[in-house]
Design an enzyme around this catalytic site. Structure first.
Site, PDB file in Angstrom:
ATOM      1  N   GLU A  17       0.842  -1.206   0.000  1.00  0.00           N
ATOM      2  CA  GLU A  17       0.000   0.000   0.000  1.00  0.00           C
ATOM      3  C   GLU A  17       0.870   1.245   0.000  1.00  0.00           C
ATOM      4  OE1 GLU A  17      -3.552   0.634   2.729  1.00  0.00           O
ATOM      5  OE2 GLU A  17      -2.206   2.209   3.451  1.00  0.00           O
ATOM      6  N   THR A  48      -4.166   4.803  -1.293  1.00  0.00           N
ATOM      7  CA  THR A  48      -5.246   5.223  -0.398  1.00  0.00           C
ATOM      8  C   THR A  48      -5.981   6.464  -0.938  1.00  0.00           C
ATOM      9  OG1 THR A  48      -3.782   6.583   0.930  1.00  0.00           O
ATOM     10  CG2 THR A  48      -4.056   4.302   1.641  1.00  0.00           C
ATOM     11  N   ARG A 106     -16.295   2.658   3.469  1.00  0.00           N
ATOM     12  CA  ARG A 106     -17.204   3.689   3.962  1.00  0.00           C
ATOM     13  C   ARG A 106     -16.451   4.985   4.202  1.00  0.00           C
ATOM     14  NH1 ARG A 106     -19.326   3.930  10.047  1.00  0.00           N
ATOM     15  NH2 ARG A 106     -17.204   4.725  10.210  1.00  0.00           N
ATOM     16  N   GLY A 107     -15.265   4.890   4.853  1.00  0.00           N
ATOM     17  CA  GLY A 107     -14.528   6.084   5.256  1.00  0.00           C
ATOM     18  C   GLY A 107     -15.081   6.647   6.553  1.00  0.00           C
ATOM     19  N   ALA A 124     -20.205   0.760   3.467  1.00  0.00           N
ATOM     20  CA  ALA A 124     -19.394   0.359   2.311  1.00  0.00           C
ATOM     21  C   ALA A 124     -20.165  -0.592   1.396  1.00  0.00           C
ATOM     22  CB  ALA A 124     -18.105  -0.300   2.801  1.00  0.00           C
ATOM     23  N   TYR A 144     -11.863  -6.274   9.816  1.00  0.00           N
ATOM     24  CA  TYR A 144     -11.229  -5.876  11.078  1.00  0.00           C
ATOM     25  C   TYR A 144     -11.102  -7.073  12.017  1.00  0.00           C
ATOM     26  CZ  TYR A 144     -12.378  -1.485   8.955  1.00  0.00           C
ATOM     27  OH  TYR A 144     -12.447  -0.443   8.050  1.00  0.00           O
ATOM     28  N   GLN A 211       6.017   6.766  14.628  1.00  0.00           N
ATOM     29  CA  GLN A 211       4.926   6.043  13.977  1.00  0.00           C
ATOM     30  C   GLN A 211       3.999   5.371  15.001  1.00  0.00           C
ATOM     31  OE1 GLN A 211       6.942   3.230  11.520  1.00  0.00           O
ATOM     32  NE2 GLN A 211       5.059   2.289  10.788  1.00  0.00           N
TER      33      GLN A 211
HETATM   34  C1  LIG Z   1      -7.497  -2.131   4.424  1.00  0.00           C
HETATM   35  C2  LIG Z   1      -8.065  -0.779   4.788  1.00  0.00           C
HETATM   36  C3  LIG Z   1      -7.868   0.308   3.949  1.00  0.00           C
HETATM   37  C4  LIG Z   1      -8.404   1.569   4.268  1.00  0.00           C
HETATM   38  N1  LIG Z   1      -8.160   2.631   3.436  1.00  0.00           N
HETATM   39  C5  LIG Z   1      -8.716   3.840   3.695  1.00  0.00           C
HETATM   40  C6  LIG Z   1      -8.543   4.943   2.807  1.00  0.00           C
HETATM   41  O1  LIG Z   1      -7.869   4.838   1.780  1.00  0.00           O
HETATM   42  N2  LIG Z   1      -9.120   6.119   3.128  1.00  0.00           N
HETATM   43  C7  LIG Z   1      -9.883   6.281   4.252  1.00  0.00           C
HETATM   44  O2  LIG Z   1     -10.398   7.398   4.484  1.00  0.00           O
HETATM   45  N3  LIG Z   1     -10.063   5.253   5.126  1.00  0.00           N
HETATM   46  C8  LIG Z   1      -9.510   4.038   4.869  1.00  0.00           C
HETATM   47  N4  LIG Z   1      -9.699   2.992   5.738  1.00  0.00           N
HETATM   48  C9  LIG Z   1     -10.446   3.213   6.994  1.00  0.00           C
HETATM   49  C10 LIG Z   1     -11.969   2.996   6.824  1.00  0.00           C
HETATM   50  O3  LIG Z   1     -12.510   3.950   5.945  1.00  0.00           O
HETATM   51  C11 LIG Z   1     -12.592   3.106   8.216  1.00  0.00           C
HETATM   52  O4  LIG Z   1     -12.177   2.053   9.027  1.00  0.00           O
HETATM   53  C12 LIG Z   1     -14.103   3.263   8.265  1.00  0.00           C
HETATM   54  O5  LIG Z   1     -14.453   3.642   9.592  1.00  0.00           O
HETATM   55  C13 LIG Z   1     -14.894   1.995   7.942  1.00  0.00           C
HETATM   56  O6  LIG Z   1     -14.859   1.685   6.623  1.00  0.00           O
HETATM   57  P1  LIG Z   1     -15.484   0.277   6.096  1.00  0.00           P
HETATM   58  O7  LIG Z   1     -15.415   0.309   4.638  1.00  0.00           O
HETATM   59  O8  LIG Z   1     -14.892  -0.854   6.808  1.00  0.00           O
HETATM   60  O9  LIG Z   1     -17.018   0.485   6.570  1.00  0.00           O
HETATM   61  P2  LIG Z   1     -18.274  -0.487   6.679  1.00  0.00           P
HETATM   62  O10 LIG Z   1     -18.018  -1.820   6.129  1.00  0.00           O
HETATM   63  O11 LIG Z   1     -19.434   0.275   6.157  1.00  0.00           O
HETATM   64  O12 LIG Z   1     -18.420  -0.652   8.263  1.00  0.00           O
HETATM   65  C14 LIG Z   1     -18.434   0.481   9.107  1.00  0.00           C
HETATM   66  C15 LIG Z   1     -19.189   0.144  10.397  1.00  0.00           C
HETATM   67  O13 LIG Z   1     -20.568  -0.049  10.114  1.00  0.00           O
HETATM   68  C16 LIG Z   1     -20.991  -1.343  10.528  1.00  0.00           C
HETATM   69  N5  LIG Z   1     -21.939  -1.818   9.508  1.00  0.00           N
HETATM   70  C17 LIG Z   1     -21.649  -2.173   8.236  1.00  0.00           C
HETATM   71  N6  LIG Z   1     -22.768  -2.555   7.594  1.00  0.00           N
HETATM   72  C18 LIG Z   1     -23.789  -2.448   8.488  1.00  0.00           C
HETATM   73  C19 LIG Z   1     -25.204  -2.680   8.429  1.00  0.00           C
HETATM   74  N7  LIG Z   1     -25.773  -3.125   7.307  1.00  0.00           N
HETATM   75  N8  LIG Z   1     -25.942  -2.429   9.540  1.00  0.00           N
HETATM   76  C20 LIG Z   1     -25.365  -1.970  10.692  1.00  0.00           C
HETATM   77  N9  LIG Z   1     -24.027  -1.730  10.785  1.00  0.00           N
HETATM   78  C21 LIG Z   1     -23.269  -1.962   9.708  1.00  0.00           C
HETATM   79  C22 LIG Z   1     -19.741  -2.189  10.599  1.00  0.00           C
HETATM   80  O14 LIG Z   1     -19.866  -3.253  11.552  1.00  0.00           O
HETATM   81  C23 LIG Z   1     -18.705  -1.157  11.060  1.00  0.00           C
HETATM   82  O15 LIG Z   1     -18.742  -0.961  12.438  1.00  0.00           O
HETATM   83  C24 LIG Z   1      -9.169   1.734   5.464  1.00  0.00           C
HETATM   84  C25 LIG Z   1      -9.353   0.634   6.322  1.00  0.00           C
HETATM   85  C26 LIG Z   1      -8.816  -0.613   5.988  1.00  0.00           C
HETATM   86  C27 LIG Z   1      -9.006  -1.774   6.916  1.00  0.00           C
END
Ligand SMILES: Cc1cc2nc3c(=O)[nH]c(=O)nc-3n(C[C@H](O)[C@H](O)[C@H](O)COP(=O)(O)OP(=O)(O)OC[C@H]3O[C@@H](n4cnc5c(N)ncnc54)[C@H](O)[C@@H]3O)c2cc1C
Length: 287
Positions: A17, A48, A106-107, A124, A144, A211
Site C-alpha cells: 500500500e 489510499t 465507507r470512510g 461500504a 477488522y 509512527q
Molecule cells: C485495508 C483498509 C484500507 C483503508 N483505506 C482507507 C482509505 O484509503 N481512506 C480512508 O479514508 N479510510 C480508509 N480505511 C479506513 C476505513 O474507511 C474506516 O475504518 C471506516 O471507519 C470503515 O470503513 P469500512 O469500509 O470498513 O465500513 P463499513 O463496512 O461500512 O463498516 C463500518 C461500520 O458499520 C458497521 N456496519 C456495516 N454494515 C452495516 C449494516 N448493514 N448495519 C449496521 N451496521 C453496519 C460495521 O460493523 C462497522 O462498524 C481503510 C481501512 C482498511 C481496513
C-alpha cells in the site's frame, strides 16, 4: 488485471500500500516510491484515498503510475462524505486510466468544521453494490480482525462483513494487526459465518518511534502483544535498532501467517521502499 484472478491463480499473494502526496509538490517522490516498489515481486499495489475525497485527483494519478509500472493498481475509494454523482465521476476517471480494481470503503467523516455530510451512503456495502453494477471492476473491501471500532462486537461486525460479500466484494484486506492469534480467531469465525472470499492480511512494519501513536490511531486500537511492546520499550530511543527490530517483527509475523496458509500479505509500506525491500529480501521464496 483483476485482483480476483490473481487470487485464483497464485497463493500466497503479495501486495503493497502507498499513499498519495499531501501536496502536488510531493508527487515526484511518490512516483519514485512506486517505481522502486514495482521492482520487487509484488502482485498488486494499492493507493489510499484521503478523508472526504481530499486526494481524489492524486489517488487517480498515483493509480495510473502504478499501472504504468506494470503492476495492477487497487484504488481506494470512500463514500460516506460523497454524493452518488461524485462517486460515479471518480469511478469513471479510474476506468479511463485502465484501473480495474477498487477497494470500496465507507470512510470516516473528515475533521472539518461545518462539514455537512450528503447522507447518500451509509455503509461500504452500498458502495460495493454501486461499483459492481458498472460491471467493470473487481472490488475489495476492508475487514477488522479485532472488530471495527463503531461495532459493539466481533460477531455483529462479521455479520456486516458477510453483507459486503453478498453485495459482491471479491476479496478482503484486513486492518493492520500485531497479534496473529487475533487474526486466526477472526478468520475461523468469518469462515463459520460463510465468508468464503480471500482474506489478505495487512502488516504494518514499525520503523520509527514517531509512527507508534499513528499506528494506534490508524489501527483503531489493535492489541499489542507483550513481545511487541517490550520491543518498543527496549529500542524506541535508538532509531536504527528500532527500525531493524520492527522489520524483524514484521518478517516473523509474516512467516507465521504464511505457515498458517493465509491467502495473502498486504504490506503497509508508509511509502518507504527500503523497508518493503528488506522484508521481501529475506522471505522472497515464501511467495
Ligand atoms: C485495508 C483498509 C484500507 C483503508 N483505506 C482507507 C482509505 O484509503 N481512506 C480512508 O479514508 N479510510 C480508509 N480505511 C479506513 C476505513 O474507511 C474506516 O475504518 C471506516 O471507519 C470503515 O470503513 P469500512 O469500509 O470498513 O465500513 P463499513 O463496512 O461500512 O463498516 C463500518 C461500520 O458499520 C458497521 N456496519 C456495516 N454494515 C452495516 C449494516 N448493514 N448495519 C449496521 N451496521 C453496519 C460495521 O460493523 C462497522 O462498524 C481503510 C481501512 C482498511 C481496513
Amino acid at each position: 488485471m483483476k485482483i480476483r484472478d490473481i487470487f485464483e491463480n497464485k497463493r500466497p499473494v503479495l501486495s503493497f500500500e502507498v499513499f498519495p502526496p499531501k501536496r502536488e509538490a510531493g508527487f515526484e517522490s511518490v512516483r519514485k516510491t512506486v517505481q522502486e516498489l514495482s521492482k520487487l515481486p509484488v502482485d498488486y499495489m494499492s493507493v489510499t484515498y484521503g478523508a472526504g475525497g481530499s486526494t481524489s485527483k492524486t489517488t487517480v494519478e498515483v493509480a495510473e503510475e502504478i499501472q504504468k509500472s506494470g503492476v495492477p493498481a487497487l484504488a481506494h475509494l470512500t463514500c460516506i462524505s460523497s454524493t452518488k454523482n461524485e462517486v460515479q465521476t471518480q469511478v469513471e476517471k479510474l476506468k479511463e486510466c485502465g484501473v480495474e480494481n477498487i477497494l470500496a470503503l465507507r470512510g470516516d467523516y473528515p475533521n472539518i468544521e461545518g462539514f455537512v455530510p450528503p447522507n447518500e451512503y451509509r455503509y461500504a456495502s452500498e458502495l460495493i453494490e454501486d461499483i459492481k453494477k458498472t460491471g467493470d471492476f473487481c472490488v475489495g473491501a476492508a475487514c477488522y480482525p479485532e472488530c471495527h471500532p463503531d461495532c459493539d462486537n466481533l460477531a455483529n461486525d462479521i455479520e456486516h462483513l458477510k453483507i459486503k460479500q453478498d453485495c459482491g466484494a471479491d476479496f478482503l484486506v484486513t486492518q493492520m494487526f500485531f497479534d496473529n492469534e487475533a487474526f486466526y480467531n477472526f478468520r475461523n469465525k468469518a469462515v463459520q459465518k460463510g465468508v468464503t472470499i480471500p482474506i489478505t492480511t495487512g502488516i504494518m512494519p514499525l520503523t520509527n518511534a514517531g509512527q507508534i501513536e499513528k499506528m494506534c490511531i490508524l489501527s483503531g486500537g489493535a492489541s499489542m502483544p507483550a513481545k511487541f511492546t517490550r520491543m518498543i520499550g527496549k529500542y524506541q530511543d535508538s532509531p536504527e535498532a528500532l527500525k531493524q527490530a520492527g522489520i524483524a517483527y514484521a518478517v516473523d509475523q509474516i512467516i507465521d501467517l504464511l505457515s498458517n496458509d493465509v491467502r495473502g500479505v498486504h504490506i503497509y509500506t508508509m511509502n518507504k521502499p527500503d523497508v518493503a525491500e528488506k522484508i521481501v529480501g529475506v522471505i522472497n521464496y515464501l511467495f
